[in-house]
Design an enzyme around this catalytic site. Sequence first.
Site, mmCIF file in Angstrom:
data_model
loop_
_atom_site.group_PDB
_atom_site.id
_atom_site.type_symbol
_atom_site.label_atom_id
_atom_site.label_comp_id
_atom_site.label_asym_id
_atom_site.label_seq_id
_atom_site.Cartn_x
_atom_site.Cartn_y
_atom_site.Cartn_z
ATOM 1 C CG LEU A 1 -2.162 -0.783 1.267
ATOM 2 C CD1 LEU A 1 -2.829 -0.710 2.630
ATOM 3 C CD2 LEU A 1 -3.114 -0.267 0.189
ATOM 4 C CG ASP A 2 0.626 4.134 -3.107
ATOM 5 O OD1 ASP A 2 1.418 3.265 -3.514
ATOM 6 O OD2 ASP A 2 -0.212 4.701 -3.834
ATOM 7 C CE1 TYR A 3 5.878 7.461 4.880
ATOM 8 C CE2 TYR A 3 4.608 9.374 4.136
ATOM 9 C CZ TYR A 3 5.464 8.778 5.051
ATOM 10 O OH TYR A 3 5.892 9.489 6.142
ATOM 11 C CB ALA B 1 -2.631 3.928 0.644
ATOM 12 C CE LYS C 1 -2.219 7.336 -3.731
ATOM 13 N NZ LYS C 1 -0.882 7.305 -3.147
#
Length: 260
Positions: A104-106, A108, A192
Site C-alpha cells: 500500500l502506498d505511503y 494509503a 490513484k
Amino acid sequence: MQERLQKVLSRAGVASRRKAEELMLAGKVTVNGKKATELGTKVDAARDEIRVNGALVADIAERVTFVLFKPAGCVTTLSDPEGRSTIADYLKGVSERVFPVGRLDYDAEGALLVTNDGELANRLMHPKFGARRTYLAKVKGEPTDGELAKLRAGVRLDDGLARPLEVERMEKAEKNTWVRLVLSEGRPHLVKRLCEAIGHPVVRLFRASYAGIGVEGMMPGERRELSRAEVRGLYAGRGPEARVQLPPRRDARRRAPRRR
Ligand code: URA
C-alpha cells in the site's frame, strides 16, 4: 503421544478433519515416508515426519498470517533507509519472519496482509487467482455517472488496460466523494491512476479489505492474527466478503503502535 492423524492435521491448520481424511484417502499424506491412507492411523506429532503433498506439517503449523490496519504515513517495508515509519513499527512482538502481501502506498491506509507463508502470499498476489481488493477512494469533486461508467468500462493506462470489477459512488463529502472500487490486480498506484484518468484525483485512499479480509472495527496501527479457518478460506479462494465501512476520521487516526 499417539493421536489420530486427521486430528494432528487439522490442529496444524492443514485442513478440517473431514478434509484431512479426504487428503489421507487420496494418498496425499505420508508418515515417515509411507502413504497413510488408513483413517485409523495414529501418529506422534513430535516424532513422526508427517508430510502433506510433500510439505512438512511442522512447517505448515508455524505459518502465521495477520491483517494489519496499515496507517497512512508508513512505508510497506520492514526497514526504510530514509528512516521513515515502516510496518515493522506495528509488528512488534511478532517473532516469525513475516513479510507484506503486496504494497500500500505511503499515504494509503487499510487492510494489509502480513505472513510468513510464501505459498499463500503467492496465491494472494498472483493475477491468476484474482484476489479481490476493495478500496474506498476519496476523490476530488463529484464524478458524474458518465465518468464512473468510463471507469467500469476500463481505462487504458501506460502499463495497459485496467478494468475494475466494481465501481460505485458511496458517499458525498463536502468537496469530495467517496468511491468504492474493487480490483483484482495490484499494479503500482492503480487506484490513484484510475481516478486521475477520469479527472478526479485521490485525496485519501483506504483499502477496506483484501481477499475478503477486512479491518472493520480495527483502528489504524492495529493487527489481528487470522484464524486457521480464515487461512483455509484464503487458500480455497473463498474469503468472506468483509463489510465495507468508511475509515475512522483522520483525527481519530494517529495512534501509537501497540507494544506487545
Ligand atoms: N492503488 C493505489 O493507488 N495505491 C495503493 O496503495 C493501492 C492501490
